[in-house]
Design a protein around this motif. Structure first.
Motif, PDB file in Angstrom:
ATOM      1  N   GLN A   9       4.984   6.239  10.844  1.00 38.08           N
ATOM      2  CA  GLN A   9       5.583   5.501   9.730  1.00 38.08           C
ATOM      3  C   GLN A   9       7.046   5.906   9.571  1.00 38.08           C
ATOM      4  O   GLN A   9       7.360   7.100   9.597  1.00 38.08           O
ATOM      5  CB  GLN A   9       4.813   5.802   8.440  1.00 38.08           C
ATOM      6  N   PRO A  31      -1.736  -0.341  13.148  1.00 35.87           N
ATOM      7  CA  PRO A  31      -2.018  -0.962  11.846  1.00 35.87           C
ATOM      8  C   PRO A  31      -2.758  -2.302  11.997  1.00 35.87           C
ATOM      9  O   PRO A  31      -2.396  -3.111  12.853  1.00 35.87           O
ATOM     10  CB  PRO A  31      -0.621  -1.181  11.252  1.00 35.87           C
ATOM     11  N   PHE A  45      -3.480   4.360   8.129  1.00 40.89           N
ATOM     12  CA  PHE A  45      -2.127   3.923   7.774  1.00 40.89           C
ATOM     13  C   PHE A  45      -1.997   3.711   6.270  1.00 40.89           C
ATOM     14  O   PHE A  45      -2.956   3.297   5.610  1.00 40.89           O
ATOM     15  CB  PHE A  45      -1.776   2.637   8.525  1.00 40.89           C
TER      16      PHE A  45
END
Ligand code: GLA
Length: 394
Positions: A309, A34, A244
Motif C-alpha cells: 500500500q 486486492p 488489504f
C-alpha cells in the motif's frame, strides 16, 4: 517458594503452550492482490433485485470489465427479509423470485464470482436480519448458495467486540470448506488494520464514501474522496497479499465527480492497493467511465504482486505526492492537486527512497506515454482536482 501442585503445573504449562502458538494469519488463499468487482450499494442502495444482478453480470462481460480483471458481483444490503422457522435467512421473494442459489449459478455461468452482504449485529444498517447468533448457520447457507465473497457490516452491534464478532464469522466461513473472501466493514472504528489480517481479506478503514471530491456529510461522518485519502494515510504498514485496507467502493461513473476527479480517485485507489469495487450502473456506462475503470496500466499498479500500500510522501498545502513501491524496485507516483487552480507539483527522488543522482525512466499512465529519463526529480503541471500518475523506473 512453594512447589507447584500437579494441577497448577498442568495449568501453567498449558498456558505457556497457548501463548507460544502464534495467532495464525487468515489463510483462505484469497486476495493475493486486492479484489476487483462490483457492488450494488453506491448506485442502487436498497433497490436490488435478481434482474439487476443478472444484467450487471451480463454487462460485466460485455463491457470488458471481466476481461480487465473484475470478478466479484456483490449484492449489498436489502436482499434479505426474515428468517424462517429453522432460522435460515430468507431472500426477498418479490425481488429474488428464483432464489439466491439460482442467481449465484447465473453469475458463475458468466465466469464470474458471487458475493453477498450481512451484518455482525442483530440487524443490518437497513434494518434487515443480521447474522448475530446465526453465524455458522448463515455461513453454511451462503456456502450452499455458492457465495464466494461476504461483506460483513457493523450496524446494530453496539455492545459487541469487533475482533470477537468478526473472528466468529471468519471461523464460520472457514468451517464451510468453501473459499469465501471475507470483507470486514466496521468503518475503521476499532483500527482493523491492527488486527484484521488474521480475520479477513479486506477491511474498511473509513466511514462511507460520499459521491463528491471533498465534502463531508454529518451526522454519519461520510466523506468525499480526498478526506478518505487523509484517513488512509498511516494504515499502509498493515496491508499486503491476503489482506488489504479498504477505502470504500468506487464512485467513478456515478455522475458527480468530474473526469479529472474520477481519474484522480481511481489513480489514488491504485496507489493505496485498494479493493477496486465499481459502484456504478455497468449497464449504461459511458465510454469515459469505462476507459477509467478498465485502464490496463492503472489496474496493473493496483494489482502489483508485491501488494504494498502506498502513502503520502510529500505535502505542501494542496499539493501532494503519493507513492507506492512496485515489484522490481520501481515506484508508482501520483501528483495530486487538491486545489481549484492548476499547480506545478514536483516529486523528489529522495521522497521515493532513491538517491538524487539516479536516472530513471518516467511513464505517464493516463496518457500511456513515455516521458524519457529524469534525474533527481520530476515536475508536472496538474489540473485542478486532478492527479498525474507516473511510474518511475530506475
Ligand atoms: C453501511 C456500509 C455501506 C453499505 C450500507 C448498507 O453504511 O458501510 O457500505 O453496506 O451500510 O446498508
Amino acid at each position: 517458594m512453594k512447589p507447584l501442585s500437579h494441577k497448577h503445573f498442568w495449568l501453567a504449562s498449558s498456558l505457556l503452550i497457548l501463548l507460544a502458538i502464534p495467532v495464525a494469519a487468515l489463510d483462505n488463499g484469497l486476495a493475493k492482490t486486492p479484489p476487483m468487482g462490483w457492488n450494488s450499494w453506491n448506485k442502487f442502495g436498497c433497490n436490488v433485485s435478481e434482474k439487476l444482478i443478472r444484467e450487471t453480470a451480463d454487462a460485466m462481460v460485455s463491457t470488458g470489465m471481466k476481461d480487465a480483471g473484475y470478478k466479484y458481483v456483490v449484492i449489498d444490503d436489502c436482499w434479505q427479509v426474515k428468517r424462517d422457522a429453522d432460522g435460515t435467512i430468507v431472500a426477498d421473494p418479490g425481488r429474488f423470485p428464483s432464489g439466491i442459489k439460482a442467481l449465484g449459478d447465473y453469475v458463475h455461468s458468466k465466469g464470474l464470482l458471487f458475493g453477498i452482504y450481512s451484518d455482525a449485529g442483530s440487524l443490518t444498517c437497513e434494518g434487515r436480519p443480521g447474522s448475530r447468533g446465526y453465524e455458522f448457520q448463515d455461513a453454511r447457507t451462503y456456502a450452499s448458495w455458492g457465495v464466494d465473497y461476504l461483506k460483513y457490516d457493523w450496524c446494530h452491534a453496539e455492545r459487541q467486540d469487533t475482533l470477537e464478532s468478526y473472528g466468529l464469522m471468519s471461523k464460520a466461513l472457514l468451517a464451510t470448506g468453501r473459499p469465501i473472501l471475507f470483507s470486514l466493514c466496521e468503518w475503521g472504528s476499532t483500527k482493523p488494520w491492527l488486527w484484521a489480517k488474521d480475520v479477513g481479506n479486506v477491511s474498511r478503514s473509513t466511514g462511507d464514501i460520499t459521491n463528491c471530491w471533498d465534502c463531508k456529510v454529518s451526522p454519519d461522518d461520510n466523506v468525499g474522496v480526498v478526506h478518505i485519502l487523509d484517513l488512509m494515510n498511516g494504515t499502509e504498514a498493515y496491508a499486503g497479499p491476503g489482506h488489504f485496507n479498504d477505502p470504500d467502493m468506487l464512485e467513478v461513473g456515478n455522475g458527480k465527480l468530474t473526469p479529472d476527479e474520477s481519474r484522480a480517485h481511481f489513480a489514488l485507489w491504485a496507489i493505496l492497493a485498494a479493493p477496486l469495487i465499481a459502484g456504478n450502473d455497468l449497464r449504461s456506462m459511458d465510454a469515459e467511465t469505462k476507459a477509467v475503470l478498465t485502464d490496463k496500466e492503472v489496474l496493473a499498479i493496483d494489482q502489483d504482486p508485491l501488494g504494498k500500500q502506498g502513502r503520502r510522501v510529500a505535502k505542501d498545502v494542496d499539493q501532494e505526492v503519493w507513492a507506492r513501491e512496485l515489484q522490481g524496485g520501481n515506484r508508482a507516483v501520483a501528483l495530486l492537486n487538491r486545489a481549484a487552480t492548476p499547480q506545478s507539483i514536483t516529486v523528489k527522488w529522495e521522497d521515493l527512497g532513491y538517491p538524487a543522482h539516479l536516472s530513471a525512466q518516467l511513464r505517464d499512465l493516463w496518457q500511456h506515454k513515455d516521458l524519457g529519463a529524469k534525474s533527481g526529480s520530476f515536475t508536472a503541471t496538474v489540473a485542478p482536482h486532478a492527479a498525474v500518475l507516473v511510474t518511475v523506473q530506475p
